[in-house]
Write an enzyme that holds these catalytic residues in place. Structure first.
Site, PDB file in Angstrom:
ATOM      1  CG  ASP A 197      -1.888   1.151   1.171  1.00 41.07           C
ATOM      2  OD1 ASP A 197      -1.466   2.289   0.889  1.00 41.07           O
ATOM      3  OD2 ASP A 197      -3.080   0.912   1.377  1.00 41.07           O
ATOM      4  CG  HIS A 198       1.550   4.278  -3.213  1.00 42.96           C
ATOM      5  ND1 HIS A 198       0.330   4.008  -3.743  1.00 42.96           N
ATOM      6  CD2 HIS A 198       1.671   5.630  -3.291  1.00 42.96           C
ATOM      7  CE1 HIS A 198      -0.265   5.134  -4.129  1.00 42.96           C
ATOM      8  NE2 HIS A 198       0.537   6.142  -3.867  1.00 42.96           N
ATOM      9  CG  HIS A 260      -4.072   4.418  -0.959  1.00 42.46           C
ATOM     10  ND1 HIS A 260      -3.177   3.387  -0.916  1.00 42.46           N
ATOM     11  CD2 HIS A 260      -4.238   4.707  -2.277  1.00 42.46           C
ATOM     12  CE1 HIS A 260      -2.806   3.072  -2.151  1.00 42.46           C
ATOM     13  NE2 HIS A 260      -3.443   3.850  -2.987  1.00 42.46           N
TER      14      HIS A 260
HETATM   15  O1  LIG Z   1      -3.237   3.893  -5.767  1.00 42.10           O
HETATM   16  C1  LIG Z   1      -3.582   4.911  -6.334  1.00 42.10           C
HETATM   17  O2  LIG Z   1      -3.092   6.074  -5.895  1.00 42.10           O
HETATM   18  C2  LIG Z   1      -3.070   7.215  -6.744  1.00 42.10           C
HETATM   19  C3  LIG Z   1      -2.812   8.401  -5.831  1.00 42.10           C
HETATM   20  O3  LIG Z   1      -1.553   8.229  -5.238  1.00 42.10           O
HETATM   21  P1  LIG Z   1      -0.735   9.500  -4.742  1.00 42.10           P
HETATM   22  O4  LIG Z   1       0.510   8.925  -4.166  1.00 42.10           O
HETATM   23  O5  LIG Z   1      -0.508  10.372  -5.950  1.00 42.10           O
HETATM   24  O6  LIG Z   1      -1.594  10.187  -3.745  1.00 42.10           O
HETATM   25  C4  LIG Z   1      -4.355   7.379  -7.508  1.00 42.10           C
HETATM   26  O7  LIG Z   1      -4.239   8.431  -8.460  1.00 42.10           O
HETATM   27  C5  LIG Z   1      -4.667   6.093  -8.235  1.00 42.10           C
HETATM   28  O8  LIG Z   1      -5.939   6.206  -8.867  1.00 42.10           O
HETATM   29  C6  LIG Z   1      -4.685   4.926  -7.291  1.00 42.10           C
HETATM   30  O9  LIG Z   1      -4.754   3.712  -8.041  1.00 42.10           O
END
Ligand SMILES: O=C1O[C@H](COP(=O)(O)O)[C@@H](O)[C@H](O)[C@H]1O
Ligand SMILES: NC(=O)C1=CN([C@@H]2O[C@H](COP(=O)(O)OP(=O)(O)OC[C@H]3O[C@@H](n4cnc5c(N)ncnc54)[C@H](OP(=O)(O)O)[C@@H]3O)[C@@H](O)[C@H]2O)C=CC1
Length: 504
Positions: A197-198, A260
């Site tokens: 989960d990045h 997230h």
């Molecule tokens: O996992 C995802 O995250 C991005 C948003 O990530 P961020 O690090 O730029 O906040 C999102 O745009 C994407 O739809 C989703 O799959």
């Protein structure tokens, strides 16, 4: 001189060494690999963080020679790295990169991969650790894990550790997540699995733990006695771009809330862990998830973006985006009201909202404290008194701010809110690493603290799955909000009392 006593609470914080490793990226020619994974590897190499013996193997469908893969990887790094690449470091990183072509369901791919892995072991004169990164469409996750198992590539040998990193989404329903867990864990031990989960790799998300558990002044206030409500926002100004194929099946709830946003909520609400080892931290997070029931219908809201503007340009609505079916019923905006039903948080509403094509990109948690019990400043003096707020901003201006009531200078007693701010950029004067840099290193080290455990991902789905199913069954026309706006005003209906959404 006496030695410092061992601190049992430091468990999990000491940095595990990174052993010599071969990293295999399945889907190495894809969008994620090009934009995030390869640049993250470069930046780790630039900082000297990779082990001295580190090898990269790419696996993808299209035929290409090793050198062509390396040249394309170098190009991706030049385009997307957060720092201008040093060509010598780039050359050293990719000089021995290998590429194995073929489809993921073809056994010969895994035999070809084994040959390359064995050759690296032989050259090193020792069994090297193996990290398999599944940067592929989710349907291939079990296919690849099972094929790795069949080819005996997942077994530890001698000193060797084998780890598998799995991208999101981890299932699209609870049943799928359970099935995937079961298939993955029939081949691997949970300690070998690293579900990404990045958001957990973001510095500011980890800073929430530091903020809560390294300062004594806030923790006593972090409960239902002092906190009125919490708002978690993940708004984006971008649309779905070229991702209609994925997004139209996912929607905002699965894409951002299930993973997230629930992670942000658990980090905010968890009890202090005994130490920072993976299982202690994750067990505390799971307890929070177990305290949340799926929300009722009147505590959920969805919508979709219509035409409007972004960065001053006219942009199409979701239904006009390339690849979106005309009868799509997918939400690009989701808002929920959740309750964490435990002693610490009972009665505090947690409002979550996310959306594409909103006015601005903002990821933040706003904690609003209860109002003071009595105002002694008369009606004119008190008019500007607002409840205190503590805001954790993950993006774009990473930091923490606190709003306090202060006297406006002058002869009269009048109050207005002022901000005390900590900004990452100015406090540390350094650029934060990308989330994937931290996560790739941790996975290679075998530290799973910032990865989602099997029971955790299922607990997340238990909250979200009933909402997904209800939304799939309900065929009412979706509310549309103009692109570039604050989102649909109808989302106000799930707020309790006088609560208001913060401006985006
Ligand atoms: O996992 C995802 O995250 C991005 C948003 O990530 P961020 O690090 O730029 O906040 C999102 O745009 C994407 O739809 C989703 O799959
Ligand atoms: N892109 C992003 O921003 C994000 C992606 N993710 C997740 O990461 C994963 C990868 O996404 P993304 O990189 O965007 O996907 P892409 O479609 O861009 O890349 C897919 C990769 O898989 C390969 N591939 C596809 N089908 C096969 C097959 N049958 N056999 C062998 N190789 C195949 C492709 O190879 P070839 O090029 O040779 O066809 C390509 O390397 C997904 O799970 C996604 O949800 C998560 C967060 C953000």
């Amino acid at each position: 001189m006496s030695e410092a006593p061992e601190n049992p609470l430091a468990k999990g914080l000491e940095r595990l060494p990174v052993h010599p490793t071969v990293l295999v990226i399945f889907g190495a020619t894809g969008d994620l690999a090009k934009r995030k994974l390869l640049p993250a590897l470069y930046n780790l190499a630039h900082e000297g963080a990779l082990p001295e013996r580190f090898h990269l193997i790419g696996v993808s469908r299209r035929e290409k020679a090793h050198e062509d893969f390396a040249a394309e990887a170098a190009e991706a790094i030049r385009s997307f790295s957060r720092r201008e690449p040093d060509e010598k470091v780039l050359e050293a990183l990719l000089a021995e990169a290998k590429y194995v072509p073929g489809t993921f369901d073809d056994e010969s791919v895994y035999r070809g991969l084994k040959e390359q892995l064995d050759a690296f072991d032989e050259a090193a004169g020792q069994p090297l650790n193996r990290a398999f990164y599944l940067s592929t469409a989710p349907e291939f996750f079990p296919v690849i894990v099972e094929a790795l198992g069949n080819e005996e590539l997942t077994k530890a040998a001698g000193e060797r550790e084998v780890r598998v990193i799995i991208e999101k989404p981890f299932g699209t329903t609870l049943a799928e997540a359970q099935d995937l867990n079961q298939r993955v864990l029939s081949v691997l031990d949970e300690s070998q699995v690293f579900r990404i989960d990045h958001y957990l790799g973001k510095e500011t998300v980890q800073n929430m733990l530091a903020f809560r558990f390294a300062n004594s002044m806030f923790e006593p206030l972090f409960n239902r006695n002092f906190i009125d409500n919490v708002q978690i926002t993940a708004s984006e100004d971008i649309g779905i771009g070229t991702r209609a194929g994925y997004y139209d099946h996912a929607g905002a709830l699965r894409d951002l809330v299930q993973n997230h946003m629930l992670q942000l909520l658990t980090l905010l609400c968890m009890e202090p862990p005994v130490d920072f080892s993976a299982d202690e931290v994750r067990s505390e997070k799971v307890k929070v998830l177990h305290s949340i029931r799926p929300p009722h219908r009147d505590a959920t809201f969805r919508a979709r973006y219509g035409p409007g503007t972004a960065a001053g340009e006219d942009v199409p609505g979701y239904l006009q985006e390339d690849g979106v079916p005309a009868d799509s019923h997918t939400e690009t905006y989701a808002a929920l009201r959740l309750h964490v039903e435990n002693w610490r948080w009972a009665g505090v509403p947690f409002y979550l909202r996310t959306g594409k094509r909103l006015a601005r990109k903002v990821t933040e948690i706003a904690v609003t404290f209860k109002p003071v019990p009595h105002l002694a400043f008369g009606s004119e003096g008190s008019v500007g008194v607002k409840p205190n707020q503590l805001i954790f901003t993950m993006q774009p201006n990473e930091g923490v701010s606190m709003s306090l009531g202060a006297k406006i200078p002058g002869t009269r007693m009048r109050i207005r809110p002022v901000n005390m701010e900590f900004l990452y950029g100015t406090a540390f004067m350094s650029q934060s690493p990308e989330a994937y840099e931290r996560l790739i290193m941790d996975a290679m080290r075998g530290d799973a603290t910032l990865f989602t455990r099997n029971d955790e991902v299922e607990a997340q789905w238990r909250i979200i799955d009933p909402v997904v199913r209800r939304w799939e069954d309900e065929a009412e026309t979706l509310v549309e909000y103009p692109s570039g706006s604050q989102g649909p005003p109808e989302a106000n209906e799930l707020l309790l009392g006088d609560d208001e959404w913060r401006a985006i």
